[in-house]
Design a protein around this motif. Structure first.
Motif, PDB file in Angstrom:
ATOM      1  N   ARG A  95       0.829  -1.203   0.000  1.00  0.00           N
ATOM      2  CA  ARG A  95       0.000   0.000   0.000  1.00  0.00           C
ATOM      3  C   ARG A  95       0.869   1.260   0.000  1.00  0.00           C
ATOM      4  NH1 ARG A  95      -5.357  -0.522   1.051  1.00  0.00           N
ATOM      5  NH2 ARG A  95      -6.120  -2.567   1.688  1.00  0.00           N
ATOM      6  N   LEU A  96       1.904   1.248   0.844  1.00  0.00           N
ATOM      7  CA  LEU A  96       2.779   2.412   0.942  1.00  0.00           C
ATOM      8  C   LEU A  96       3.517   2.661  -0.376  1.00  0.00           C
ATOM      9  CD1 LEU A  96       4.264   1.977   4.526  1.00  0.00           C
ATOM     10  CD2 LEU A  96       2.571   3.643   3.767  1.00  0.00           C
ATOM     11  N   ALA A  97       3.960   1.577  -1.014  1.00  0.00           N
ATOM     12  CA  ALA A  97       4.667   1.742  -2.291  1.00  0.00           C
ATOM     13  C   ALA A  97       3.756   2.338  -3.348  1.00  0.00           C
ATOM     14  CB  ALA A  97       5.221   0.386  -2.745  1.00  0.00           C
ATOM     15  N   PHE A  98       2.521   1.854  -3.393  1.00  0.00           N
ATOM     16  CA  PHE A  98       1.589   2.370  -4.381  1.00  0.00           C
ATOM     17  C   PHE A  98       1.208   3.818  -4.080  1.00  0.00           C
ATOM     18  CE2 PHE A  98      -2.203   2.754  -6.916  1.00  0.00           C
ATOM     19  CZ  PHE A  98      -1.930   1.983  -8.016  1.00  0.00           C
ATOM     20  N   GLU A  99       1.050   4.135  -2.771  1.00  0.00           N
ATOM     21  CA  GLU A  99       0.719   5.522  -2.406  1.00  0.00           C
ATOM     22  C   GLU A  99       1.861   6.459  -2.752  1.00  0.00           C
ATOM     23  OE1 GLU A  99      -2.112   6.566  -1.526  1.00  0.00           O
ATOM     24  OE2 GLU A  99      -3.063   4.602  -1.264  1.00  0.00           O
ATOM     25  N   ARG A 100       3.094   5.977  -2.571  1.00  0.00           N
ATOM     26  CA  ARG A 100       4.237   6.821  -2.960  1.00  0.00           C
ATOM     27  C   ARG A 100       4.246   7.060  -4.460  1.00  0.00           C
ATOM     28  NH1 ARG A 100       7.066   3.758   0.963  1.00  0.00           N
ATOM     29  NH2 ARG A 100       7.872   2.358  -0.655  1.00  0.00           N
ATOM     30  N   LEU A 101       3.945   6.018  -5.239  1.00  0.00           N
ATOM     31  CA  LEU A 101       3.879   6.180  -6.692  1.00  0.00           C
ATOM     32  C   LEU A 101       2.793   7.195  -7.081  1.00  0.00           C
ATOM     33  CD1 LEU A 101       4.571   5.386  -9.616  1.00  0.00           C
ATOM     34  CD2 LEU A 101       2.984   3.462  -9.381  1.00  0.00           C
ATOM     35  N   LEU A 102       1.624   7.040  -6.450  1.00  0.00           N
ATOM     36  CA  LEU A 102       0.524   7.965  -6.730  1.00  0.00           C
ATOM     37  C   LEU A 102       0.897   9.392  -6.353  1.00  0.00           C
ATOM     38  CD1 LEU A 102      -2.378   8.534  -7.573  1.00  0.00           C
ATOM     39  CD2 LEU A 102      -3.092   7.897  -5.267  1.00  0.00           C
ATOM     40  N   GLY A 103       1.510   9.576  -5.190  1.00  0.00           N
ATOM     41  CA  GLY A 103       1.911  10.923  -4.766  1.00  0.00           C
ATOM     42  C   GLY A 103       2.942  11.536  -5.683  1.00  0.00           C
ATOM     43  N   ASP A 104       3.904  10.687  -6.122  1.00  0.00           N
ATOM     44  CA  ASP A 104       4.940  11.200  -7.017  1.00  0.00           C
ATOM     45  C   ASP A 104       4.332  11.639  -8.358  1.00  0.00           C
ATOM     46  OD1 ASP A 104       7.666  11.705  -7.877  1.00  0.00           O
ATOM     47  OD2 ASP A 104       7.468   9.902  -9.100  1.00  0.00           O
ATOM     48  N   LEU A 105       3.418  10.832  -8.909  1.00  0.00           N
ATOM     49  CA  LEU A 105       2.785  11.200 -10.186  1.00  0.00           C
ATOM     50  C   LEU A 105       1.936  12.452 -10.040  1.00  0.00           C
ATOM     51  CD1 LEU A 105       1.709   7.697 -11.553  1.00  0.00           C
ATOM     52  CD2 LEU A 105       3.658   9.078 -12.243  1.00  0.00           C
ATOM     53  N   SER A 106       1.204  12.552  -8.920  1.00  0.00           N
ATOM     54  CA  SER A 106       0.374  13.744  -8.689  1.00  0.00           C
ATOM     55  C   SER A 106       1.236  14.992  -8.619  1.00  0.00           C
ATOM     56  CB  SER A 106      -0.434  13.577  -7.401  1.00  0.00           C
ATOM     57  OG  SER A 106      -1.296  12.460  -7.494  1.00  0.00           O
ATOM     58  N   ALA A 107       2.386  14.880  -7.941  1.00  0.00           N
ATOM     59  CA  ALA A 107       3.281  16.035  -7.817  1.00  0.00           C
ATOM     60  C   ALA A 107       3.869  16.427  -9.167  1.00  0.00           C
ATOM     61  CB  ALA A 107       4.397  15.719  -6.835  1.00  0.00           C
ATOM     62  N   ARG A 108       4.187  15.419  -9.987  1.00  0.00           N
ATOM     63  CA  ARG A 108       4.771  15.709 -11.301  1.00  0.00           C
ATOM     64  C   ARG A 108       3.790  16.463 -12.203  1.00  0.00           C
ATOM     65  NH1 ARG A 108       9.201  13.154 -13.531  1.00  0.00           N
ATOM     66  NH2 ARG A 108      10.375  11.797 -12.126  1.00  0.00           N
ATOM     67  N   PHE A 109       2.501  16.137 -12.105  1.00  0.00           N
ATOM     68  CA  PHE A 109       1.509  16.719 -13.001  1.00  0.00           C
ATOM     69  C   PHE A 109       0.827  17.959 -12.427  1.00  0.00           C
ATOM     70  CE2 PHE A 109       1.911  12.550 -14.863  1.00  0.00           C
ATOM     71  CZ  PHE A 109       1.758  12.775 -16.216  1.00  0.00           C
ATOM     72  N   ALA A 110       1.211  18.372 -11.207  1.00  0.00           N
ATOM     73  CA  ALA A 110       0.503  19.471 -10.539  1.00  0.00           C
ATOM     74  C   ALA A 110       0.588  20.770 -11.337  1.00  0.00           C
ATOM     75  CB  ALA A 110       1.041  19.654  -9.130  1.00  0.00           C
ATOM     76  N   ASP A 111       1.802  21.221 -11.648  1.00  0.00           N
ATOM     77  CA  ASP A 111       1.993  22.495 -12.366  1.00  0.00           C
ATOM     78  C   ASP A 111       2.787  22.271 -13.645  1.00  0.00           C
ATOM     79  OD1 ASP A 111       0.699  24.147 -10.410  1.00  0.00           O
ATOM     80  OD2 ASP A 111       2.441  23.838  -9.120  1.00  0.00           O
ATOM     81  N   LEU A 112       2.486  21.198 -14.331  1.00  0.00           N
ATOM     82  CA  LEU A 112       3.248  20.844 -15.519  1.00  0.00           C
ATOM     83  C   LEU A 112       2.831  21.718 -16.699  1.00  0.00           C
ATOM     84  CD1 LEU A 112       5.376  18.683 -16.297  1.00  0.00           C
ATOM     85  CD2 LEU A 112       3.499  17.296 -17.169  1.00  0.00           C
ATOM     86  N   PRO A 113       3.806  22.319 -17.419  1.00  0.00           N
ATOM     87  CA  PRO A 113       3.459  23.102 -18.615  1.00  0.00           C
ATOM     88  C   PRO A 113       2.745  22.229 -19.644  1.00  0.00           C
ATOM     89  CG  PRO A 113       5.716  23.547 -17.937  1.00  0.00           C
ATOM     90  CD  PRO A 113       5.246  22.393 -17.103  1.00  0.00           C
ATOM     91  N   ALA A 114       1.871  22.855 -20.418  1.00  0.00           N
ATOM     92  CA  ALA A 114       1.045  22.106 -21.369  1.00  0.00           C
ATOM     93  C   ALA A 114       1.874  21.349 -22.400  1.00  0.00           C
ATOM     94  CB  ALA A 114       0.079  23.060 -22.078  1.00  0.00           C
ATOM     95  N   ASP A 115       3.015  21.905 -22.803  1.00  0.00           N
ATOM     96  CA  ASP A 115       3.804  21.246 -23.845  1.00  0.00           C
ATOM     97  C   ASP A 115       4.600  20.047 -23.334  1.00  0.00           C
ATOM     98  OD1 ASP A 115       5.445  22.772 -22.281  1.00  0.00           O
ATOM     99  OD2 ASP A 115       6.671  23.544 -23.914  1.00  0.00           O
ATOM    100  N   GLN A 116       4.590  19.796 -22.000  1.00  0.00           N
ATOM    101  CA  GLN A 116       5.315  18.664 -21.445  1.00  0.00           C
ATOM    102  C   GLN A 116       4.398  17.536 -20.969  1.00  0.00           C
ATOM    103  OE1 GLN A 116       8.102  19.928 -18.430  1.00  0.00           O
ATOM    104  NE2 GLN A 116       8.676  21.774 -19.561  1.00  0.00           N
ATOM    105  N   VAL A 117       3.084  17.728 -21.092  1.00  0.00           N
ATOM    106  CA  VAL A 117       2.137  16.756 -20.535  1.00  0.00           C
ATOM    107  C   VAL A 117       2.257  15.403 -21.215  1.00  0.00           C
ATOM    108  CG1 VAL A 117      -0.322  16.198 -20.340  1.00  0.00           C
ATOM    109  CG2 VAL A 117       0.507  18.436 -19.648  1.00  0.00           C
ATOM    110  N   ILE A 118       2.341  15.354 -22.531  1.00  0.00           N
ATOM    111  CA  ILE A 118       2.370  14.072 -23.249  1.00  0.00           C
ATOM    112  C   ILE A 118       3.628  13.289 -22.894  1.00  0.00           C
ATOM    113  CG2 ILE A 118       2.372  12.984 -25.515  1.00  0.00           C
ATOM    114  CD1 ILE A 118      -0.261  14.243 -24.703  1.00  0.00           C
ATOM    115  N   ASP A 119       4.780  13.964 -22.805  1.00  0.00           N
ATOM    116  CA  ASP A 119       6.014  13.262 -22.430  1.00  0.00           C
ATOM    117  C   ASP A 119       5.913  12.688 -21.027  1.00  0.00           C
ATOM    118  OD1 ASP A 119       7.184  13.746 -24.858  1.00  0.00           O
ATOM    119  OD2 ASP A 119       8.186  15.585 -24.204  1.00  0.00           O
ATOM    120  N   GLN A 120       5.381  13.471 -20.085  1.00  0.00           N
ATOM    121  CA  GLN A 120       5.242  12.978 -18.717  1.00  0.00           C
ATOM    122  C   GLN A 120       4.166  11.897 -18.626  1.00  0.00           C
ATOM    123  OE1 GLN A 120       7.040  13.459 -15.968  1.00  0.00           O
ATOM    124  NE2 GLN A 120       8.457  14.698 -17.221  1.00  0.00           N
TER     125      GLN A 120
END
Length: 558
Positions: free
Chosen positions: A39-64
Motif C-alpha cells: 500500500r505504501l509503495a503504491f501511495e508513494r507512486l501515486l503521490g509522485d505522479l500527482s506532484a509531477r503533473f501538478a503544475d506541468l506546462p502544457a507542452d510537457q504533458v504528453i512526455d510525462q
C-alpha cells in the motif's frame, strides 16, 4: 516489489463475487487486504505522479504521460498501458499515448480501433474488466472478440475517466502472456491514478485553447490597429462605384473594369500621374467579393528604400536597430482583401523577387523571421512608367512584369477625354461645396472654355486642385476659374509651349494650303511671269525650299 504486488493483486480474484460474467467460477482465492508495504509503495507512486503533473506546462504533458504509463506498467507487471481522450459523444476516442513491453506492439497515436460495444461502455462511464478473453465478452461484442483474437489479448481492464462529471478519456491495461484478475482494490487505485492523468491532460487542453485564443485576440488587435492606421494615413478616393463618363474611350475602360472586378485576377493600371488610377482600383475592390474589407494601399515611391521591405512584409522584434516590437506588414494586413501597389515600377530590384513569390504562392517571411506566412490576397498595381521599357533596360524583372500584366488597363489622360471635363468640374464643385458650405449654381462660360482648351498635364488631380482654389475664392453663386493665376511658373511655361506648338501647327497648315493652291492654279509652274513664286511674292528658290520642307511634289501624270 513488482513481483510481490503482482502476486498479491493476482490473489484477489473474483471468488468473493462468485463466478465471473460469462465464465467459470473464479479460480482465485478470497480477496485479502494488501500488505502495508504494498500500500505504501503504491501511495508513494501515486503521490509522485500527482506532484509531477501538478503544475506541468502544457507542452510537457504528453512526455510525462508516457513516463507515468511506463512506471505503472513496470510497477504492476502489465504488458501494455494506453491512455485515450474523447471530446464529445460524436467523436471517437483518440489514443494519446501507449507504452508496452518489448515483445508487445503499442497502439499508435490517433483514432482508437472501431470497437462499438467496448467504447460504448466507457462512454457510459462503466469499467470494462475482462479477466478471461473471450469468455468475459457479451454476445454482442463480436468485433471486440475478433480484435482480441488477432492481437492475442488475454486480459484487459479499461477505466473511464471523468473531469467535471463528464467522461473525458480512458486508461487501459492489457495482459498478453496470461490472464490477469482485476480486484476491486486495484481498480480503485488505478482509477485514482488515471484521473490524476486526465486532470493534467484536460488542464493542458484548456491552457492550449486559452493560449490560442489569446494569440488570436492579439493578432486581431494588431490587425485592427494596423488597419485603422492605414485608413487614417490614406484618405478614401471614392465610394467604390465606377465613375461616370461621357467619353467613349473612357467608357470602354470602365467596361473592362466592370468585367475584371468580380474575379481574383491581378490588374495592372497604366497611365499618367493624376489620371484617377487609385479611384479605379478602389472601384475594382469594392465591386469584388472582398469589398467588405478595407483595401490596403501602398505607395511604393513614397516608402524609404531602407524600410520598404519591413512595411510590405512586416518585421520581427529585434530584426534591426530600432525594431523594438513586432510589426505586421501590409501584405499580412491585406490577407483576405486587396492590396493596391501604387507606383509599382519604383520597387527596388531586390524586393521584386519577394513580391514575385507572394504573387505565385502567397507566402513570405517577415524581416528577421523564419516562419513562413501564407496569405490570400488580390493585387492591383499601378504605374505611370513604361514597364516594358524598364524590363528591356534591366530595371524591372520580366517574370514579375508578366505576373502583374495579367489584365492591363490603359487609363487615358484627361486631354484625350475632353468630354469629361465639365462632368468632373461639376462633380468637384458639388463635393467641395458641401465641405465648404458654399452653393455654386453656375460656372462662368469663359472659365469653362478655358478649362476645355487647357492641355491638363496634371490630369484629373490638377483639375480638382484648380476647382478647389476657385471654390475658396468664390464669393457668389457663379464660379470663376482663373486658370493662369492658379498655375505655377513651370506649368505656365508648359502651357505656353503647348499653345505655341498648336499655333505653329496651325500656321504650317495654312502655309501649306496657300502654296498648294497657288501651285494648282499655275499648273505647278514655279518660275517665270505668272508662276507660283510671283503669285506668292517670294523667290523661286525660296518656294522650292518651302515645298521640300512641306513635302509638296508635282503629281505624276497617270
Amino acid at each position: 516489489m513488482p513481483e510481490a504486488s503482482e502476486a498479491r493483486f493476482d490473489q484477489e480474484a473474483g471468488a468473493s463475487e462468485g463466478a465471473r460474467p460469462g465464465g467459470e467460477p473464479g479460480k482465485g482465492v478470497a480477496a485479502t487486504e494488501l500488505s502495508l508495504a504494498e500500500r505504501l509503495a503504491f501511495e508513494r507512486l501515486l503521490g509522485d505522479l500527482s506532484a509531477r503533473f501538478a503544475d506541468l506546462p502544457a507542452d510537457q504533458v504528453i512526455d510525462q504521460l508516457r513516463h507515468a504509463l511506463d512506471r505503472l506498467t513496470d510497477f504492476l507487471g502489465f504488458d501494455r498501458c494506453s491512455f485515450a481522450e474523447v471530446s464529445d459523444a460524436e467523436r471517437p476516442f483518440q489514443v494519446l499515448c501507449s507504452v508496452s513491453k518489448e515483445s508487445i506492439e503499442a497502439i499508435a497515436p490517433g483514432p482508437a480501433p472501431p470497437l462499438t460495444w467496448y467504447f460504448g461502455e466507457l462512454r457510459a462511464g462503466r469499467v470494462v474488466a475482462l479477466a478471461d478473453i473471450p469468455a468475459d465478452f457479451p454476445p454482442e461484442a463480436v468485433a471486440e472478440i475478433h480484435y482480441c483474437e488477432r492481437a492475442g489479448l488475454k486480459s484487459n481492464l479499461a477505466i473511464p475517466l471523468r473531469v467535471g462529471g463528464r467522461v473525458v478519456g480512458a486508461i487501459a491495461f492489457s495482459a498478453f502472456h496470461r490472464t490477469r484478475a482485476w480486484p476491486e482494490d486495484l481498480i480503485l487505485r488505478l482509477k485514482l491514478v488515471g484521473e490524476v492523468l486526465a486532470q493534467a491532460v484536460a488542464r493542458s487542453r484548456r491552457e492550449a485553447a486559452l493560449a490560442t485564443a489569446l494569440a488570436e485576440i492579439t493578432h486581431l488587435k494588431e490587425r485592427l490597429e494596423a488597419e485603422n492606421q492605414c485608413l487614417r494615413q490614406s484618405s478614401r478616393t471614392g465610394c467604390g462605384r465606377l465613375p461616370s463618363s461621357r467619353s467613349p474611350r473612357f467608357n470602354r475602360v470602365l467596361e473592362e473594369i466592370a468585367q475584371v472586378a468580380p474575379t481574383n485576377a491581378t490588374v495592372l493600371l497604366l497611365g499618367e500621374t493624376g489620371t484617377g488610377k487609385e479611384v479605379l482600383a478602389d472601384a475594382i475592390h469594392h465591386l469584388s467579393q472582398r469589398g467588405e474589407r478595407p483595401m490596403i494601399k501602398v505607395n511604393c515611391a513614397a516608402l524609404p528604400a531602407s524600410l520598404i521591405e519591413a512595411e510590405l512584409f512586416g518585421r520581427e522584434k529585434g530584426a534591426y536597430t530600432g525594431a523594438l516590437a513586432r510589426q505586421m506588414g501590409r501584405f499580412e494586413l491585406a490577407d483576405g482583401s486587396t492590396i493596391f501597389l501604387d507606383e509599382v515600377g519604383e520597387l527596388p530590384l531586390e524586393l521584386q523577387t519577394k513580391l514575385l513569390r507572394v504573387l505565385q504562392d502567397g507566402s513570405f517571411e517577415r524581416v528577421g523571421g523564419t516562419r513562413t506566412i501564407k496569405v490570400k490576397i488580390r493585387v492591383i498595381a499601378a504605374t505611370n512608367r513604361d514597364l516594358a521599357r524598364a524590363v528591356a533596360e534591366g530595371r524591372f524583372r520580366d517574370d514579375l512584369y508578366y505576373r502583374l500584366n495579367v489584365f492591363p488597363v490603359a487609363v487615358p489622360p484627361l486631354r484625350e477625354r475632353p468630354e469629361d471635363i465639365p462632368l468632373l468640374a461639376w462633380e468637384f464643385v458639388r463635393e467641395l461645396g458641401e465641405s465648404m458650405g458654399k452653393s455654386i449654381e453656375h460656372i462662368a462660360p469663359d472659365s469653362m472654355d478655358a478649362l476645355m482648351a487647357y492641355a491638363w498635364p496634371g490630369n484629373v488631380r490638377e483639375l480638382r486642385n484648380l476647382i478647389e482654389r476657385a471654390m475658396i475664392l468664390a464669393r457668389g453663386s457663379t464660379l470663376h476659374v482663373a486658370l493662369g493665376a492658379a498655375l505655377s511658373p513651370a506649368m505656365r511655361i508648359r502651357r505656353d509651349e503647348v499653345a505655341e506648338t498648336a499655333s505653329a501647327g496651325a500656321l504650317k497648315d495654312r502655309e501649306r494650303e496657300q502654296i498648294l493652291q497657288s501651285l494648282q492654279q499655275t499648273g505647278w509652274r514655279i518660275r517665270g511671269p505668272g508662276g507660283a513664286a510671283e503669285r506668292l511674292g517670294i523667290k523661286p528658290t525660296t518656294l522650292e525650299s518651302r515645298m521640300k520642307r512641306l513635302g509638296l511634289k508635282r503629281p505624276t501624270s497617270g
